[in-house]
Write a protein that holds these residues in place. Sequence first.
Motif, mmCIF file in Angstrom:
data_model
loop_
_atom_site.group_PDB
_atom_site.id
_atom_site.type_symbol
_atom_site.label_atom_id
_atom_site.label_comp_id
_atom_site.label_asym_id
_atom_site.label_seq_id
_atom_site.Cartn_x
_atom_site.Cartn_y
_atom_site.Cartn_z
ATOM 1 N N TYR A 151 0.830 -1.327 0.029
ATOM 2 C CA TYR A 151 0.075 -0.020 -0.025
ATOM 3 C C TYR A 151 0.856 1.310 0.014
ATOM 4 O O TYR A 151 2.162 1.473 0.249
ATOM 5 N N PHE A 152 0.196 2.449 -0.359
ATOM 6 C CA PHE A 152 0.883 3.697 -0.321
ATOM 7 C C PHE A 152 0.343 4.497 0.720
ATOM 8 O O PHE A 152 -0.837 4.716 1.025
ATOM 9 N N ILE A 153 1.284 5.331 1.412
ATOM 10 C CA ILE A 153 0.830 6.264 2.330
ATOM 11 C C ILE A 153 1.521 7.623 2.369
ATOM 12 O O ILE A 153 2.614 7.693 1.701
ATOM 13 N N CYS A 154 0.934 8.657 2.996
ATOM 14 C CA CYS A 154 1.671 9.986 2.913
ATOM 15 C C CYS A 154 2.734 10.249 4.035
ATOM 16 O O CYS A 154 2.557 9.594 5.010
ATOM 17 N N PRO A 155 3.785 10.410 3.327
ATOM 18 C CA PRO A 155 5.024 10.584 4.249
ATOM 19 C C PRO A 155 4.862 11.502 5.339
ATOM 20 O O PRO A 155 5.526 11.381 6.337
ATOM 21 N N THR A 156 4.185 12.852 5.137
ATOM 22 C CA THR A 156 4.212 13.746 6.041
ATOM 23 C C THR A 156 3.512 13.296 7.332
ATOM 24 O O THR A 156 4.039 13.579 8.572
ATOM 25 N N ARG A 157 2.361 12.530 7.110
ATOM 26 C CA ARG A 157 1.678 11.976 8.290
ATOM 27 C C ARG A 157 2.525 10.750 8.882
ATOM 28 O O ARG A 157 2.638 10.619 10.243
ATOM 29 N N ASN A 158 3.274 10.157 8.248
ATOM 30 C CA ASN A 158 4.302 9.037 8.825
ATOM 31 C C ASN A 158 5.151 9.641 9.625
ATOM 32 O O ASN A 158 5.592 9.035 10.400
ATOM 33 N N ARG A 171 -2.940 9.980 6.505
ATOM 34 C CA ARG A 171 -2.223 8.666 6.035
ATOM 35 C C ARG A 171 -2.627 8.608 4.489
ATOM 36 O O ARG A 171 -1.598 8.263 3.860
ATOM 37 N N HIS A 172 -3.840 8.920 4.080
ATOM 38 C CA HIS A 172 -4.237 8.767 2.816
ATOM 39 C C HIS A 172 -4.038 7.457 2.165
ATOM 40 O O HIS A 172 -3.521 7.273 1.164
ATOM 41 N N SER A 173 -4.204 6.437 3.204
ATOM 42 C CA SER A 173 -3.660 4.789 2.770
ATOM 43 C C SER A 173 -4.670 4.213 1.578
ATOM 44 O O SER A 173 -5.467 4.482 1.683
ATOM 45 N N ILE A 174 -3.660 3.525 0.608
ATOM 46 C CA ILE A 174 -4.565 3.145 -0.617
ATOM 47 C C ILE A 174 -3.743 1.882 -0.749
ATOM 48 O O ILE A 174 -2.403 1.948 -0.905
ATOM 49 N N LEU A 175 -4.262 0.735 -1.149
ATOM 50 C CA LEU A 175 -3.720 -0.398 -1.674
ATOM 51 C C LEU A 175 -3.076 -0.540 -2.979
ATOM 52 O O LEU A 175 -3.771 0.225 -3.709
ATOM 53 N N GLU A 176 -1.975 -1.182 -3.205
ATOM 54 C CA GLU A 176 -1.524 -0.739 -4.735
ATOM 55 C C GLU A 176 -2.453 -1.522 -5.730
ATOM 56 O O GLU A 176 -2.553 -1.128 -6.846
ATOM 57 N N ALA A 177 -2.911 -2.747 -5.321
ATOM 58 C CA ALA A 177 -3.797 -3.264 -6.117
ATOM 59 C C ALA A 177 -5.021 -2.675 -6.552
ATOM 60 O O ALA A 177 -5.501 -2.693 -7.679
ATOM 61 N N GLU A 178 -5.579 -1.969 -5.456
ATOM 62 C CA GLU A 178 -6.803 -1.129 -5.654
ATOM 63 C C GLU A 178 -6.517 0.133 -6.719
ATOM 64 O O GLU A 178 -7.331 0.673 -7.574
ATOM 65 N N LEU A 179 -5.235 0.660 -6.309
ATOM 66 C CA LEU A 179 -4.867 1.811 -7.146
ATOM 67 C C LEU A 179 -4.460 1.439 -8.666
ATOM 68 O O LEU A 179 -4.774 2.247 -9.576
ATOM 69 N N ARG A 180 -4.021 0.378 -8.852
ATOM 70 C CA ARG A 180 -3.828 -0.155 -10.299
ATOM 71 C C ARG A 180 -5.129 -0.330 -11.011
ATOM 72 O O ARG A 180 -5.276 0.169 -12.101
ATOM 73 N N GLU A 181 -6.132 -0.849 -10.287
ATOM 74 C CA GLU A 181 -7.507 -1.198 -11.058
ATOM 75 C C GLU A 181 -8.207 0.156 -11.321
ATOM 76 O O GLU A 181 -8.509 0.185 -12.412
ATOM 77 N N VAL A 182 -8.149 0.939 -10.418
ATOM 78 C CA VAL A 182 -8.778 2.270 -10.638
ATOM 79 C C VAL A 182 -8.046 2.962 -11.752
ATOM 80 O O VAL A 182 -8.704 3.361 -12.776
ATOM 81 N N VAL A 183 -6.661 3.342 -11.754
ATOM 82 C CA VAL A 183 -5.997 3.926 -12.733
ATOM 83 C C VAL A 183 -6.320 3.202 -14.076
ATOM 84 O O VAL A 183 -6.424 3.598 -15.178
ATOM 85 N N PHE A 184 -5.956 1.979 -14.318
ATOM 86 C CA PHE A 184 -6.241 1.257 -15.436
ATOM 87 C C PHE A 184 -7.921 1.447 -16.024
ATOM 88 O O PHE A 184 -7.655 1.516 -17.370
ATOM 89 N N GLN A 185 -8.803 1.268 -15.251
ATOM 90 C CA GLN A 185 -10.079 1.611 -15.786
ATOM 91 C C GLN A 185 -10.222 2.826 -16.221
ATOM 92 O O GLN A 185 -10.671 2.922 -17.447
#
Length: 545
Positions: free
Chosen positions: A354-361, A368-382
């Motif tokens: 997953y990806f997160i915001c480094p500022t919050r980290n 955090r703005h956390s989002i799974l890589e698999a989910e991001l791939r699917e949305v961007v691909f569509q």
Amino acid sequence: METSIYDVAAYLRLSRDDKDIDGSTKSESNSIRSQRELIRSYIKEHEDLRLFDIYVDDGYSGVHFDRPEFQRMMADIEAGNVNCVIVKDLSRLGREYIEAGRLIQKIFPAFCVRFIAVTDGFDSQTADYNTKSLVLPVKNFINDSYCRDISQKVRSQQKVKREQGKFIGAFAVYGYRKSTEDKNKLCPDPYAATIVRQIFAWKLEGMSSLAIAQKLNDLGVRSPLEYKRMHGENFFTGFQTNVTAKWSAMAVKRILSNEMYTGVMVQGKRERVNYKMKEVVVKPGEEWVRVEGTHDAIISREDFEMVQKLLTVDTRAKAGTDCAHIFSGFLFCGDCREPMIRRVNRYRETEKIYFICPTRNRGEGCTRHSILEAELREVVFQILQIQISVFWDAYGRLEDIRKLNCHFETSDRFHMFCEEEQGVYEEVEWIRRERDKYRKLLAGLYEDYKTGVITEKDFQEFREIYRERCEELEDAFEKQKELAEQISRNNATAKKTPEQWKEEIMLTELTRDLLLGFINKIEVYEDRKIYIEFRWREEFEKILH
């Protein structure tokens, strides 16, 4: 009464800035020759003088005294080999009046050295007090002023040439060479330009600068320094650390950061503190002189800007690979605009990325703005599928644009690709000739040993040297052939028409090539909301309207 004999050091100097340089290709200028003849004639006319040696600094400024032949002369003075120095005039010794005066009035007398400036009529043995204390300092001051005036004129001329977009450097940047018709104009070097394009392509694929450097070294590609040496250029750099210069991450980064490759002439990055000092200072970017369209671009402006973004983000390679993750350089926090960082969560047999915001980290606000890589791939691909489909439909209605693109592909770019491949194969041919040359040297070495031309020790040493060189060139030959074939394949792909791309771009998965081709950046907000900024927005809107 027995006359003392003086052992003479004849010192000759000529600066590049002196007006009497005629630009000929002789090993020494006419002015150096005239200085030598004048001093020889003077020595012949005086029985108490005999020539010990001639010291020639051709092409060295009179402002500084760290000239190689001047230093050699001083070493001979200190060793007691020389007790008289003769120059054509005072300016030949030096144009910095303080140091020149110290030499004539302090250093030379301390070593009991007689000093003669022929055309100025100065001889320290016969000069009276007024000449030494008044005339001599004034002449040295005039020489110093002349040097200052020359420096100001040179700087002024260089400034004008920079503003006109004329190249005034001694060596062309790697990827270019000076035009044979105009030394102030740059033109692409077919082979080196191909390597530059490949470096940018690898960076766009997500490779780090270190990985690119290692790949170039593995392929046997000569570094910029070695390539210049191969072409006979007397090039020196302070960045070299080995006898044979290799590619380094810093060398790759300097190429990736150089705007010259986009057809913009960028000069005036550094300047000397003043004409008396060799120290240079780096000027801020806003003071650089930039002139657009002065030479052919090797890299497109779009690719260059994308690479500059990649250089500012984390592009460390994933474990076991040369490239960073697919979203490297594209993914940003929608609120604080910081590049998002990738995290891997492993638990037993499962793995979540997953990806997160480094500022919050870092605990500095934001979320955090956390989002799974698999989910991001699917949305961007569509979204990409929809966008590309709309683009091709609109593009297909514009017959004139399609014809224009086809013409471009079959003429200008085809010519460019042919030059690229020719440059690479010329490099392969050069390596082959070098390899064959050392093979012949190795083959004839035993015959030289048998006939007594060389000793057994020399035979053993040269055999090892030639054998190692043959092996290096054989390895480089195979690697360069591989590189040539790879570039040929890349060019064949790049020469496809839009229609061919449409047939082959059947979107089955999200790739980095798709991101590079269509997306500028991706912003992630809370609740997994995503904003995508597409490239070519203005061009796309024109097609739709």
